[in-house]
Each structure stands twice: as C-alpha cells, then as structure tokens.
Motif scaffolding. Sequence first.
Motif, PDB file in Angstrom:
ATOM      1  N   PRO A  33       0.749  -1.212   0.113  1.00 54.45           N
ATOM      2  CA  PRO A  33      -0.025  -0.017  -0.125  1.00 54.45           C
ATOM      3  C   PRO A  33       0.830   1.107  -0.014  1.00 54.45           C
ATOM      4  N   SER A  34       1.906   1.352   0.663  1.00 56.44           N
ATOM      5  CA  SER A  34       2.601   2.430   0.951  1.00 56.44           C
ATOM      6  C   SER A  34       3.135   2.906  -0.267  1.00 56.44           C
ATOM      7  N   GLN A  35       3.995   1.916  -1.136  1.00 58.36           N
ATOM      8  CA  GLN A  35       4.158   2.139  -2.354  1.00 58.36           C
ATOM      9  C   GLN A  35       3.372   2.634  -3.600  1.00 58.36           C
ATOM     10  N   CYS A  36       2.129   1.825  -3.376  1.00 58.48           N
ATOM     11  CA  CYS A  36       1.142   2.288  -4.375  1.00 58.48           C
ATOM     12  C   CYS A  36       0.649   3.630  -4.269  1.00 58.48           C
ATOM     13  N   LEU A  37       0.494   4.149  -2.818  1.00 54.85           N
ATOM     14  CA  LEU A  37      -0.018   5.394  -2.660  1.00 54.85           C
ATOM     15  C   LEU A  37       0.989   6.281  -3.010  1.00 54.85           C
ATOM     16  N   ASP A  38       2.344   6.176  -2.732  1.00 57.17           N
ATOM     17  CA  ASP A  38       3.307   7.120  -3.007  1.00 57.17           C
ATOM     18  C   ASP A  38       3.287   7.416  -4.616  1.00 57.17           C
ATOM     19  N   TRP A  39       3.000   6.119  -5.204  1.00 59.88           N
ATOM     20  CA  TRP A  39       2.969   6.248  -6.750  1.00 59.88           C
ATOM     21  C   TRP A  39       1.981   7.119  -7.438  1.00 59.88           C
ATOM     22  N   LEU A  40       0.831   6.862  -6.610  1.00 61.46           N
ATOM     23  CA  LEU A  40      -0.295   7.775  -7.164  1.00 61.46           C
ATOM     24  C   LEU A  40      -0.359   9.222  -6.547  1.00 61.46           C
ATOM     25  N   ALA A  41       0.460   9.358  -5.576  1.00 60.99           N
ATOM     26  CA  ALA A  41       0.724  10.770  -5.225  1.00 60.99           C
ATOM     27  C   ALA A  41       1.570  11.593  -6.424  1.00 60.99           C
ATOM     28  N   ARG A  76      -0.152   5.626   6.447  1.00 59.35           N
ATOM     29  CA  ARG A  76      -1.047   6.640   6.554  1.00 59.35           C
ATOM     30  C   ARG A  76      -0.483   8.101   6.311  1.00 59.35           C
ATOM     31  N   THR A  77       0.813   7.985   6.317  1.00 56.14           N
ATOM     32  CA  THR A  77       1.195   9.030   5.862  1.00 56.14           C
ATOM     33  C   THR A  77       1.384   9.348   4.301  1.00 56.14           C
ATOM     34  N   SER A  78       1.537   8.182   3.679  1.00 60.01           N
ATOM     35  CA  SER A  78       1.293   8.046   2.153  1.00 60.01           C
ATOM     36  C   SER A  78       0.215   8.644   1.850  1.00 60.01           C
ATOM     37  N   ALA A  79      -0.780   8.228   2.612  1.00 63.19           N
ATOM     38  CA  ALA A  79      -2.261   8.782   2.041  1.00 63.19           C
ATOM     39  C   ALA A  79      -2.502  10.026   2.392  1.00 63.19           C
ATOM     40  N   ALA A  80      -1.760  10.703   3.339  1.00 63.09           N
ATOM     41  CA  ALA A  80      -1.831  12.052   3.489  1.00 63.09           C
ATOM     42  C   ALA A  80      -1.312  12.879   2.364  1.00 63.09           C
ATOM     43  N   TYR A  81      -0.090  12.256   1.884  1.00 60.64           N
ATOM     44  CA  TYR A  81       0.596  12.857   0.880  1.00 60.64           C
ATOM     45  C   TYR A  81      -0.303  12.732  -0.428  1.00 60.64           C
ATOM     46  N   LEU A  82      -1.034  11.702  -0.682  1.00 58.57           N
ATOM     47  CA  LEU A  82      -1.956  11.610  -1.685  1.00 58.57           C
ATOM     48  C   LEU A  82      -2.955  12.553  -1.879  1.00 58.57           C
ATOM     49  N   ASN A 127       1.086  23.885  -6.643  1.00 62.01           N
ATOM     50  CA  ASN A 127       2.508  23.630  -6.191  1.00 62.01           C
ATOM     51  C   ASN A 127       3.091  24.142  -4.940  1.00 62.01           C
ATOM     52  N   SER A 128       2.738  25.237  -4.719  1.00 55.79           N
ATOM     53  CA  SER A 128       2.858  25.819  -3.431  1.00 55.79           C
ATOM     54  C   SER A 128       2.375  25.105  -2.155  1.00 55.79           C
ATOM     55  N   PHE A 129       1.271  24.642  -2.228  1.00 57.32           N
ATOM     56  CA  PHE A 129       0.544  23.847  -1.380  1.00 57.32           C
ATOM     57  C   PHE A 129       1.290  22.542  -1.078  1.00 57.32           C
ATOM     58  N   ARG A 130       1.682  21.827  -1.969  1.00 55.44           N
ATOM     59  CA  ARG A 130       2.345  20.617  -2.005  1.00 55.44           C
ATOM     60  C   ARG A 130       3.580  20.782  -1.228  1.00 55.44           C
ATOM     61  N   GLN A 131       4.173  21.519  -1.987  1.00 62.41           N
ATOM     62  CA  GLN A 131       5.603  21.711  -1.567  1.00 62.41           C
ATOM     63  C   GLN A 131       5.888  22.246   0.070  1.00 62.41           C
ATOM     64  N   MET A 132       5.011  22.998   0.445  1.00 63.13           N
ATOM     65  CA  MET A 132       4.939  23.303   1.905  1.00 63.13           C
ATOM     66  C   MET A 132       4.550  22.311   2.721  1.00 63.13           C
ATOM     67  N   PHE A 133       3.628  21.402   2.511  1.00 61.94           N
ATOM     68  CA  PHE A 133       3.322  20.469   3.317  1.00 61.94           C
ATOM     69  C   PHE A 133       4.473  19.499   3.240  1.00 61.94           C
ATOM     70  N   ARG A 134       5.251  19.113   2.318  1.00 60.11           N
ATOM     71  CA  ARG A 134       6.158  18.070   2.383  1.00 60.11           C
ATOM     72  C   ARG A 134       7.568  18.471   2.966  1.00 60.11           C
ATOM     73  N   SER A 135       7.699  20.165   2.798  1.00 51.63           N
ATOM     74  CA  SER A 135       8.897  20.631   3.603  1.00 51.63           C
ATOM     75  C   SER A 135       8.753  20.942   4.992  1.00 51.63           C
ATOM     76  N   THR A 136       7.697  21.110   5.709  1.00 49.27           N
ATOM     77  CA  THR A 136       7.560  21.410   6.702  1.00 49.27           C
ATOM     78  C   THR A 136       7.879  20.284   7.709  1.00 49.27           C
ATOM     79  N   ARG A 137       8.649  20.752   8.970  1.00 48.75           N
ATOM     80  CA  ARG A 137       8.899  19.631   9.600  1.00 48.75           C
ATOM     81  C   ARG A 137       7.846  19.362  10.819  1.00 48.75           C
TER      82      ARG A 137
END
Length: 1495
Positions: A550-558, A592-598, A606-616
């Motif tokens: 599931p994790s890889q599939c969700l990441d791939w879909l993201a 669950r993290t991969s689902a959030a990324y998806l 782009n800015s919405f996605r980048q800020m989510f991934r870059s924030t600690r």
Amino acid sequence: MRYTFNMVTMMKEKVNTHFSFPLRLDMTPYTEDFLMGKSDRKEGFREDGESKVAESYEYDLIGVTVHTGTADGGHYYSFIRDIINPHAYKNNKWYLFNDAEVKPFDSAQLASECFGGEMTTKTYDSVTDKFMDFSFEKTHSAYMLFYKRVEPEEENGKDFKFDVSPDLLEWIWHDNMQFLQDKNIFEHTYFGFMWQLCSSIPSTLPDPKAISLMTAKLSTSFVLETFIHSKEKPTMLQWIELLTKQFNNSQAACEWFLDRMADDNWWPMQILIKCPNQIVRQMFQRLCIHVIQRLRPVHAHLYLQPGMEDGSDDMDGPVEDIGSRSCVTRFVKTLLSIMEHGVKPHSKHLTEYFAFLYEFAKMGEEESQFLLSLQAISIMVHFYMGTKGPENPQVEVLSEEEGEEEDEEEDILSLAEEKYRPAALEKMIALIALLVEQSRSERHLTLSQNDMAALTGGKGFPFLFQHIRDGINIRQTCNLIFSLCRYNNRLAEHIVSMLFTSIAKLTPEAANPFFKLLTMLMEFAGGPPGMPSFASYILQRIWEVIEYNPSQCLDWLAVQTPRNKLAHSWVLQNMENWVERFLLAHNYPRVRTSAAYLLVSLIPSNSFRQMFRSTRSLHIPTRDLPLSPDTTVVLHQVYNLLLGLLGRAKLYVDAAVHGTTKLVQYFSFMTYCLISKTEKLMFSGYFMDLWNLFQPKLSEPAIATNHNKQALLSFWYNVCVDCAENVRLVVQNPVVTKNIAFNYILADHDDQEVVLFNRGMLPAYYGILRMCCEQSPAFTRQLASHQNIQWAFKNLTPHASQYPGAVEELFNLMQLFVAQRPDMREEELEDVKQFKKTTISCYLRCLDGRSCWTTLISAFRVLLENDEDRLLVVFNRGLILMTESFNTLHMMYHEATACHVTGDLVELLSIFLSVLKATRPYLQRKDVKQALIHWQERIDFAHKLLTLLNSYSPPELRNACLDVLKELVLLSPHDFLHTLVPFLQHNHCTYHHSNIPMSFGPYLPCRENIKLMGGKNNIRPPRPELNMCLLPSMVETSKGKDEVYDRMLLDYFLSYHQFIHLLCRVAINCEKFTETLVKLSVLIAYEGLPLHLALFPKLWTELCQSQSAMAKTCVKLLCEDPAFGEYIKCILMDERTFLNNNLAYSFLTCFLHKVQNQVLSGPSCANLINILVTNLVNEYHSQEPEPASQRLEICKNSGILNADLRALVLLLSVHTPPQLDPALGPALQDLLAKCRACLQHRSAMELEAKDRKAKADEEGATPVKRRRVSSEEDHQGEAGAGGCPPSSSSSSSCAEMKAETREALTPTSTSDTETRDSSVIDPGTEQDPPSPDPAPAGASPKEEKMEASSSSSSSSSSSSSSSSSPPDGAGPSGGPFGLQPPAAGVGKEDESRKEEAKEGKEAAPKTCGAGGAGGPEEAAAFPSTSVLAALPEGGDAPGCPLQETDCGHAAAHGLLNFMQQQDVLDTLCRTVESTISTVSKLSGKGTRAPPSSAS
C-alpha cells in the motif's frame, strides 16, 4: 608497543616517542648461566653433561618493519639486510622494500628512519624575517624488529646450498626469459621504432596497394597484440589515428581486418570482452564501427545473401547461410556466436560489445534486417536468461482467466534472485527495442516466431519480468513494450497484469523498477497510432495490488496525480473508497503518511504541496497562501470529506486496539487545510463530532503520550484562532464548558519523550481555554477555580524552559483570571481576590527561587496589583524567595557570559521595588516587622546591588538598583547606614587615594563613541564591583562646552549622587550623621563638581543655618576635612560658573569665612582678586560699540560675568586688598548701564508683542493655528529681546521665570503631604511612627502640582535619562532636617498612581522652569546676590524636603543650573549692583548705585 589506548579520550593512539635498538644484541646477561653464576666456575668443576663449547647469545639485526601514519591508518614498509650473500652480509648491505619499490639502503640512516622521536626543520617566520627551528614528532618509526643469532666464524665462510626441483627451475627459467622478452618488447625505443616503421612508408616503393595492406596488417597486429598491453600508453591516440588513416586508404586492409576477426575471435574476445581497460575497449569498438562504415557502400547489398537470392521474404531459412558473402556479416555472426558460446551474462565488460551491435543496427535497414534474419533477439534473450532456445518455439501468452487458475502461491521468479545483472546490459535492451521497432510493417510486427516467443513467451513474460526486476534500462524497456503492444491491446493488458502481479509478490525494494516503469507508461501521451491506453489499464488494476504494497502504491499515485489529469480525476472520485481505509484505519504509520501525501497531491497547487512536504511539523496551518478558485473547490471537496469522517474517527481511538497515533496524519492534514476563515467556518457543523471524539475517549485515559489527542487539540486550536464563531460553540455548550478542563496530563519532567509530547500538546490545549475565557467571563470565573488550572500553575509554569509555549498560554490565562471589568459584581471581585491569594501562596510554597526566577517574575508581574497582594508576598517569605532568584541572576550576569539575564534582573528589581514600597506604610504592624526581621539576607542583597553600579551595567539596570537601594534605606535606615556608608566611603577613597587602574565599560559616557553607547550590551565586568567614582581625569571637557556630553554625564551620575544625598538626609533624621558619612558626602560632592550638582551644598547650608547640636558638630567635621577645603578651592579656581547657582553661592557665603585659611592664603586670595578684576576690566574694554552688538555680547557672556562678579564679592568679603584697580568702578558702572538698557529694550519688545496680540484677539478672525504661531513668535521675540541664553530650555520658561521672580524671592513652606518619613521603625524596634502632619491649608494649586510632579518623577521607573530620588521623597519633619511621616492618604497610593503620573507629566515643565536645580526653594532661600543680604533671609528657612532636591526628568537633561532658568540679564544687573556696593564700601566711597528700573 607503538599503540596504546587512551582511557580518557577512549581512542586508540600511536606512540611516536624515541626508542633506539642496537644492530647487534647481546642476550648473555639475560641467560640462566649468567644469572646463576655458572660462567664463573673453573674448568675442573663443571658438571657432567655441560658443553665445553661456548654457545653464542649474540644476535644481528636483519630486518625492521616500519609503520608510518596514525593509529587509525597508515602504511607499512621494511628494511631488510642481505643475509644470502656472505660478502654482502659482512659489509652490512641493506635494502628498502616498499611495495613494488626495492632499492639499496644506507644502514647509517636506520636511526633517523626507525627510532621515532622528534625531528627539527627550518620554518620561515614572516614576523622576525628569519628561519626558525620547528620541532614535531615523526610519524614513521619501527614497529617490529627481526634478529638472527650470530653463527660461529667457521660457519660464516661456508656457501649456502639450496635444493630446488627441476620443474621449479624450468618455470623460473621460462619466467625470466619471458620477463626479458617483455622488457625488450615494451621498451620505449622499440615503440618508437615501430612508429617510424609503420607511419613513414615511402611512396616510391613498387605496388603501393600491397605495401599499404602490409603496413596496415603490421600496425594492426602491433597495436592490438603489443601496444595496448603496455602499462603506459601515452601515444595511443596517435596510433589509432594512424590505423584509421591506413584503413581509409586501403579497402583490402579493412576486409583483411574483419576477415581475420571473423575467422579467429581472439582479438574481439580478448579486447572487446575481457580487457579491463575501458578506454581500450571503446577504442576497439569505434575502430570496428569505422571499418564497417568504410566498407558499407560496397558490402551493404551482400548482407542478406545468399539467403535472399530468390527474392523471397522468408527469413526463416538456414541462418548459417545468410551473410556469408561479406566479411562484415561474417564478423557480426562471429560476435553473436561469442554471445552464444564464449561469454556469460554476468560479465562486467559487455557495454562496448552491445554498443557495437547497437551502433551496427542503427547504420541502416540492411543491418537491422540482417540481425533480425539471424534471430539476434532470440540469441540475446537466451543469453540473458541463461537458457537454450526451444526447438519448436510457440508464442504462449496466458489469458487473464488462465492466470487466475494458477496457484496463487506459486512464485513467479524462475531464476535465482541473487543472480548478478550488470548495468553493462543496458545497450542490449536498447538493441532489442530498436530491432523490434525496425521489424514493424504497418500494423504488424514481422518478428520471427523464435524472437516473438523469446520476448513474450512463457508464463508471466519471464524476459520482461527479469530485466525489469534487475532495473536494466527501464526507459528502453518502456519503448520495447510500446513497440510490442501497438495495435495489440490484449498484449498490453497482459503486460500490465504481469507488472502488478510482480509488485504484489515482490518486496518494496524489488518492486521499485516496476513502479518506475508504470510511471513511464503513464507519462506516455500522443505518439503513433495504435497505442493502447496504458493509463486506464494501470488505474483499473492499481487497487488489486494496493493491499500487498500500500505505501508504494499510494506514493506512486501521489506522484502521478499532479501530472496526469486522468489519474487526478480518478483518485478524487474514488476518495470514499480509500481515505478512511488508509488514512485512519491502516495499522502502519508509513501507509497513513502516504495517504496524507496523496490527499495533498490532489490539490492543484505546487506551493501547497511543497509546503506540506517541506514542513517539519504537520500541525501548522498554511496561512496567506493564495489559491485559485478551481484549487479552492478541490480543497473544499477534500476537506469536507475529512470533516465527515470525524464521526467515524472515534472507532480508531481505543489505545489498546489501535494505538495512539492512528489519527495523527488525519488531523495534521485537516490543520494544514485551514487556509482562511472559510475553512474554519466549515467546521462548525461538525463540532460535536469532534467533542465526542475528544471526551472521554482521548481526554480521560491515563496515557502519558497520546499523539491522537495532541493532533486533535492542535487542529481544534487552529480552527478557533481568529474565528470567534467556533469559540462560541465551546462556551455556549454547558456540557463542554463543564468537562473541557478535565484532561489527563503527565508532568514527568525527566522523561524526554513526555516532555516533547507536552511541549507540542499543552500550548494548543491551554490556547483553546484562553480563547474561551476571552469570549466568556462566566467561563473565566468557572475555570479560575478549577483544580486542574491550579495544578498546571504549580506543576508546569516552574518549568518554563521545557514548556515555553504552554507556560506563555498559562500566564495569559492568569491575566484573564485577575482582570477586572467595570461591570463585575461583588462576588466576582471576591473570586478574583481569592484566586490571587491562592495562586500567590501556591507559588511561594512550591517555587525554587534559585532556578525558577522566570516563573516568579512572570507570575508576580500579573498577580501583584495592589498593596494587599504585595504584603502577602512579604508575609510568606517572598522577599527571601526573590532574593534567591536575584542571587542566581547576579551570579549568571557576571559568570555566564552566554546568558542574557539583564532584562530579568531589571524586571525582578522592579517587582522588589513595588513590594518594598507597599511595605513601608505598614511598618508599624508587627507581622510586617517580623517578616523583615526574618529577611536576613537584606544586607548582602544591598551589597550585591551596589556591585551592579558600574559602567558595564546598562542604565536601566543601574537605575533599578538605585531605586531599590533608596527604598531599602527608607525601610531600615539604621541597618543600612551602619553597613553601606563605610563600604561606600572606602570604595571612593580607594579610587581617590590609590593607583588602582579603573576598568571602564561600554556605558561610561565618552565623547568619541556617543553614537556607539550601549551597543556592546553583552560585555560583562571582570568581577562584581562598585565603580561610580568620577575622577577629574575622567572628565573630557568642562561643563558648557558640549551639551550632549554634559547631559550624558548627568544621566549617568545623578541618580547615584541622589542616593548618597538620601543617605545623608536619613542619617540626619536618625541623628547618625557620622564622620564617615561626612567624608563620603565631601567626596561625592567633589566628584559632582564637574556636573555642577548642588545637592550637598544645599544640605550643608541647611546644616550651617540650623542651631541644633548635631548640625554644629557636622559643620565642624566638614570644616576640619581637608577635602572640603579642596572642594571650595576648586569652585573658586576652576569651576566659578558653578556660582551662577544660588545654592552654590549661598553655600560659599556660609562656609568661605570658616575655611578661608585652609582654602586660600592672603597672597593667594589677593592674587585671585587681582585676576578677577583684570578679567572684568578687559571684558569691559573689549565690548563692541554698537548697541545691538553689545546686547548680544552681554547675553553671551552674562554667565561668566555673573560668576566672576560673585566670586569677587565672596573674596572681598573675607579679604580686603590694600588697593583695587581704579578702572574697576567705571567699568562696573558702565556695565550696569548697558544691562539696564538691555532690560528696557526687552520691556519695549514685550509691550509691543502684547499690543499685537490684543489687537488680533479683538479682530477675532485669527485661526487657531495662526494664533498659536503668533504666540510662539512672541516668545521668540521676548527671548531675543530679553537676552535669554541659547542654552535655556525654551523662551516660555524664561517668560514664566520672569513673571514669577518676585514671588520666588520669599521663602515658603516646604511641607509635603505626599512625602514619607525615613525615620520609620527599624525592624528590631517597637517604636511607633509619628502621626502624620496635615497638609497646609493655604497650599496653592501651583505648589500641589509641583509636589505631584516630584512624586511621580521619583516613583516612576528610572530610564537612561531619568534617575530620581527615593519614591515619594523625604523631607523635614519635626526638625529642620526631619522627613515627614506618611500622609493620611498613603494607603491609596496605588489607586492614584496613574493620576499622579499623568499630573506630574503635565506639571514637570512648569516645575523645572520655576524651581531650577534644587526645587522652588532655591530661588526663595537666596534671592540676593549680596553676601550680607543672603544670610538673614536664609537663616530661618526650614529644611528643604528631599523630594524637592530631585530634579525630575528635566533635571536629567542639564537644567540644574539656576542661571539657565532665571532671567540672566536681571540677575547680572543685581549682581553688578551688589558688586558696586561692595567695592564702594571697600574704597571708602559711600555712594551706592542708582536703583535699577528693572528691579
């Protein structure tokens, strides 16, 4: 041992110290015979069996192993002695063996190379311009020694013989011969000879073609069989260019080259396959390609013969017959046969081999068709798979139904997983993809059955699966699949099915290449016709394997969702099927993290996605992020779906079943979605779902770190920030308000995991409570009495460093709890009072002042609002607690330079000051006295305050210390006079009478760095010290030369001088004005002379005028002090402008005749009188003749003239000269006339200005702004006409002073109802304070305003430019120097403090303008410039209250000088009149000057 282990650093170290060893080692002293004494026995006494032959115990050094480097790494080499050759052994012949290097070694160098120790070298020193000796440890030293026993002499001469087998001897012989042959062949001279032979062929030789062919053969054989095997190949490029040139010139040479390799594969096998040198392999591959390109025009038509001689298109005939007519095709067939028989797939050097075939196939259609006719695809597939091709191959493609019937547990891997698949095969995949595409004929592939079976046959497409799994050239694999599947949707579906089946059965790491291939298939858009829709096939099958990986599939879909519109719409439409399943219900956090990324990838920004991934931290909402309307629609669609899951989220909060982290990503993403208030308002309908989730499932279980609760509270807090509607949902629900304060919190401050959890959870929780309190007073009162809040204050706020955010919110709550509103009822006020009492008592019991000073300061800043709160601190040992905090901060301020605690010190001292002020009115109470008695650290506390008074402390810290010191002195005068006065007097005497160098900090006023003052606020003094001494050498310029510098000096020293002045006043009240204090006051007055401070002259004048016994004793001590006489002498000699101050002038009037013999002798006094007279006469003669110029000059020099005239009058009063300059009288008369003329001119200007103003008022048409400007112009005109000096503060001050001059000439009562008694009860006595005196009934409003100004000025916090006397002042009471007791209204000081401060600000300018440096009584006590006239008026004047000696804020800006507020012309006129009178009396002339019209 050369290695050791350091037990301190816990590291291995090398020992490089010196250790010597001999070339011959004698071990005889260590043998048993030597030690037992057997060697001393006589021959006849030897025991039986003892050998008569002496055995040798000497050993020769034959080898040394040396190590160079460190204990972590280095290199070994050896020095070995030749022991084979007897002659060499006897001559001590040594060799160095260092890897492949062997060379002779001088044994004399063994010591320097092997003993270790230090070595010295010469190093150039640029400073001394010389070469200096530099010593350092050697890194090379002996590690192991080899010794050989010395043989007897007869054995040394024998030759050594070795038995060697004939086979070994023969092998050695052949090896040596081969070495000699190789040595000769690989000589540079031989290479040069061959170059000359092959490159220089004369054109005159017969049969040039044959010669060219012969030369090409020789060159090729030499390069391929000899040159490329040499170790160094510097001329390789030239040889290849030569071969290329020779092949270009000779077609026969090209054909010979390819025929030779077609018949014998030794060259391609050794060079193209086995050679480890990549450059050589690339050179050979390019050379072969060049030769084929050279022959292509001639041989291309022969590639497919004889297999296609009949014109048939059948390419399934005998493969061995095709291409037999061309050397090119025969060479290629030889290479393919190498793949079938001579090389393995895991060979490392196959890149150039397949690169040659790939380049050959790209040359043209003939080449690719030739390779297809040879079934090269099948050959390469079988080569890669390690299998033999089937005799009757058939294409076997499993249908989807057949695949499902197979056993699901059967492993798809038919080959060993550990089989090595090198990257060298990437060109092979590219070649196969190229050949497949070249075989296409319109809508069909013309591949042979063998080739098609090799590519697509077998269960699960083994070839495709295997090389995808090996990750070999995925991009070309994608191209191969595209070529195979055009117009073949069924094959495309089966290949996609194979990919997902592989993903389901492989590990995540092994499945990465398959996901990479899926990405490439999804990216394909457009292209040639007939291409299947891979994207739809892939999206239809993705859910089948998501359970396995599931994790890889969700990441791939993201990754695919933002790139592919089809994927985006498909994932968005199917959210109900996967969001809860993977974001909430799944057991693995990674999923669950991969689902959030998806989910994030669904938002088209782009800015919405980048800020989510870059924030600690994912608990931060995205603020001020502009989104397009389409993006907002998608965001709201996702956010609405998540809000709808709040009701089902309670299924996953049971920690025993689901753990404590299942909802973290869910709430984190919802928090991140809070872009604006719109999203916050969308939450309103789901509030009860959130509350039912929080309580009791998350709030009540005793779980120390429930991360679900942390994430929920973070979302709840952020959804309420700046959204009062959501906060009202809480406070309007009685069930929520009743239970929201119940929340399990574990305050384990030693468990780092718990601390980190609380650091993230508690700020959000208490922030929610704070916002609710801001909305609802009723909830505030309810929460303030809750036991959990008191628990938080007690257990959390003392740990501000561990929970900074939570502690800040708790103190914000505390401020709301104690805040009072106008509409509060009596019971609410009582609740606030009870809360403060309870919280203060709790803090005083639980806080450790040594470590919790931050909490103490923050809490007391909020809780201590009135005297009752402050007295509660005093009664509960709060002074001791604050003293402990101060001691810690004091130590950190001086020792821990990295800690910036200055602000904490200032705030703590301000709290100290408020508590001490509140205590003073209640000193008669026994409980207050008892609390002060228990405060035993007060003396040490005062001493530490004094050590902060230096130029290293910023002004706010110095002023805070002085304010507290003043209050301490007023609280307990007996204690602090007894301890502080000797310390202060010794400190100042030490600096005055010793040569101890003074250290100056960054805050000492200095003209050079005025702009840089205060910039170095991190500098600390070398030690705690009191240093407020102002020596004459420290003053850079005299007063009046630089106003900015004068103001800075005054700001720096005034408060300290006022503190010493307070000590003197209090000592007089207590009748403890000792000799030590007298000496201290003289030293301080002497230091204040450059500042022209009149504090002590006024005090001494009052003492002189008093008739009490103590005053007379003090005056006697003053007159006997040598420093006092020096002080008076300095005024007359160096600081005569100080006499412009009436207080200083009156002081000298009183004391000059008492100490005249100590100050000036008769000749000195006469000389000084002559100097003054000469200066006055010269000044008269130098004046300009024009009236206007005279007026300006008189205004400019009026201060100096007035001071000199006063000094002259004083000196004439104590010394009568035999004769005065005859020109003095006329000069004074003329000066008087000019002063009067100036006064008359000024009066005329004033009348004219008044007439203009009256006329304008009568017209009534002047706007407000015009009238204001006219008023300012009038004042400026008055200043210009009246001759006010430029240094005066304003023309209006001069006008007010002129109008009030006559009123100030009469002394008035100085009693002040706001002053307090400094003779209060000492904490050890039982005497009650005197009753307060009522305020004078006739006190004017002006006087009241002055008192308010002084009080507010003294009670306010001192700033860098305002340093006042003790709060509320100290003045006379009962006697001429007593301080008044507390007024009747003192208990309400806190209630009226703001009004007093406001009134004081309004009254301050008028007070300073009228009162001058020492208060309003300065002009009243001594109005006349005459010595005789001054004494009677001042004799009966009562003592000035201490409050009026403080100059307030204006005094700190240089307004102490009385002449700067008075009308200088009027004063000068009076001084001239008095001087004329005195000179006339001394000259025997009884005539006085005519009366002044300005008097």
